[in-house]
Design a protein around this motif. Structure first.
Motif, PDB file in Angstrom:
ATOM      1  N   SER A  46       0.825  -1.206   0.000  1.00  0.00           N
ATOM      2  CA  SER A  46       0.000   0.000   0.000  1.00  0.00           C
ATOM      3  C   SER A  46       0.858   1.253   0.000  1.00  0.00           C
ATOM      4  O   SER A  46       2.071   1.194   0.201  1.00  0.00           O
ATOM      5  CB  SER A  46      -0.904   0.020   1.244  1.00  0.00           C
ATOM      6  OG  SER A  46      -0.115   0.062   2.415  1.00  0.00           O
ATOM      7  N   SER A  48       0.464   5.496   1.554  1.00  0.00           N
ATOM      8  CA  SER A  48      -0.348   6.379   2.399  1.00  0.00           C
ATOM      9  C   SER A  48       0.358   7.716   2.565  1.00  0.00           C
ATOM     10  O   SER A  48       1.565   7.828   2.377  1.00  0.00           O
ATOM     11  CB  SER A  48      -0.596   5.746   3.770  1.00  0.00           C
ATOM     12  OG  SER A  48       0.631   5.569   4.449  1.00  0.00           O
ATOM     13  N   GLU A  52      -3.951  14.111  -1.862  1.00  0.00           N
ATOM     14  CA  GLU A  52      -5.176  13.541  -2.429  1.00  0.00           C
ATOM     15  C   GLU A  52      -5.397  13.985  -3.870  1.00  0.00           C
ATOM     16  O   GLU A  52      -5.963  13.255  -4.668  1.00  0.00           O
ATOM     17  CB  GLU A  52      -6.395  13.948  -1.588  1.00  0.00           C
ATOM     18  CG  GLU A  52      -6.472  13.244  -0.249  1.00  0.00           C
ATOM     19  CD  GLU A  52      -6.736  11.744  -0.397  1.00  0.00           C
ATOM     20  OE1 GLU A  52      -7.628  11.350  -1.159  1.00  0.00           O
ATOM     21  OE2 GLU A  52      -6.020  10.969   0.259  1.00  0.00           O
ATOM     22  N   GLU A  84      -4.054   7.545  -0.684  1.00  0.00           N
ATOM     23  CA  GLU A  84      -4.007   6.264   0.012  1.00  0.00           C
ATOM     24  C   GLU A  84      -4.513   5.198  -0.949  1.00  0.00           C
ATOM     25  O   GLU A  84      -5.556   5.370  -1.562  1.00  0.00           O
ATOM     26  CB  GLU A  84      -4.912   6.273   1.249  1.00  0.00           C
ATOM     27  CG  GLU A  84      -4.809   7.515   2.092  1.00  0.00           C
ATOM     28  CD  GLU A  84      -4.102   7.275   3.411  1.00  0.00           C
ATOM     29  OE1 GLU A  84      -4.103   6.129   3.866  1.00  0.00           O
ATOM     30  OE2 GLU A  84      -3.553   8.238   3.943  1.00  0.00           O
ATOM     31  N   GLU A  86      -4.443   0.662  -1.733  1.00  0.00           N
ATOM     32  CA  GLU A  86      -4.023  -0.721  -1.482  1.00  0.00           C
ATOM     33  C   GLU A  86      -3.689  -1.343  -2.834  1.00  0.00           C
ATOM     34  O   GLU A  86      -4.472  -1.239  -3.773  1.00  0.00           O
ATOM     35  CB  GLU A  86      -5.153  -1.516  -0.832  1.00  0.00           C
ATOM     36  CG  GLU A  86      -5.524  -1.053   0.555  1.00  0.00           C
ATOM     37  CD  GLU A  86      -4.539  -1.508   1.615  1.00  0.00           C
ATOM     38  OE1 GLU A  86      -3.956  -2.600   1.463  1.00  0.00           O
ATOM     39  OE2 GLU A  86      -4.353  -0.768   2.591  1.00  0.00           O
ATOM     40  N   GLY A 144       5.172  10.829   1.451  1.00  0.00           N
ATOM     41  CA  GLY A 144       4.267   9.735   1.792  1.00  0.00           C
ATOM     42  C   GLY A 144       5.041   8.500   2.197  1.00  0.00           C
ATOM     43  O   GLY A 144       6.268   8.544   2.358  1.00  0.00           O
TER      44      GLY A 144
END
Length: 153
Positions: A46, A48, A52, A84, A86, A144
């Motif tokens: 992932s 994070s 955005e 974010e 996955e 990030g």
């Protein structure tokens, strides 16, 4: 165990392995990994903490490239995922003895050219690879985190 410009070339697609993932070899020292040669599996779990949006009303469409030696793989693009995402994509490298630097780069997929979100080198000699989570940077600032898992025989 571990967790990581210009438009990148799209790497070859990785072989997806459906077997259960391991978070590396607990009793194996990182030094042993640097000397290891053979199938080295990297799972991009992932990302994070990234922005955005990637422009005016444009949500980030992230993907990750991983490179070891001459081999490079990239994940699928996560359209409109934002900062974010996955992935849970596993890639198998043919690791050569002494190949001790894994390059991890996070990109925003765009029509004309992809935008760099951040990157880093993961030193496979470093015991800290057992943490599983790696900060990536752009222009000297942390942008990030990437979570990776490693497995080798």
């Amino acid at each position: 165990r571990g967790t990581v410009s210009s438009m990148p070339p799209r790497g070859k697609r990785g072989q997806k392995v459906d077997k259960g993932r391991q978070r590396g070899k607990r009793g194996t020292a990182a030094k042993d990994l640097a000397d290891f040669a053979g199938v080295f599996k990297v799972t991009v779990v992932s990302i994070s903490g990234f922005d955005e949006t990637a422009g005016f009303m444009d949500k980030t469409d992230p993907f990750v490239t991983v490179k070891l030696g001459d081999e490079e793989f990239c994940t699928d693009v996560k359209s409109n995922a934002g900062g974010e995402a996955e992935f849970n994509e596993e890639f198998c490298f043919d690791k050569k003895e002494g190949a001790d630097n894994l390059r991890v780069t996070v990109w925003d997929d765009d029509t004309l050219s992809n935008d760099l979100l951040g990157d880093r080198n993961v030193d496979l000699d470093d015991e800290s690879i057992n943490k599983g989570e790696f900060e990536v940077t752009k222009d000297g600032k942390v942008t990030g985190k990437v979570v990776l898992e490693f497995d080798w025989d």
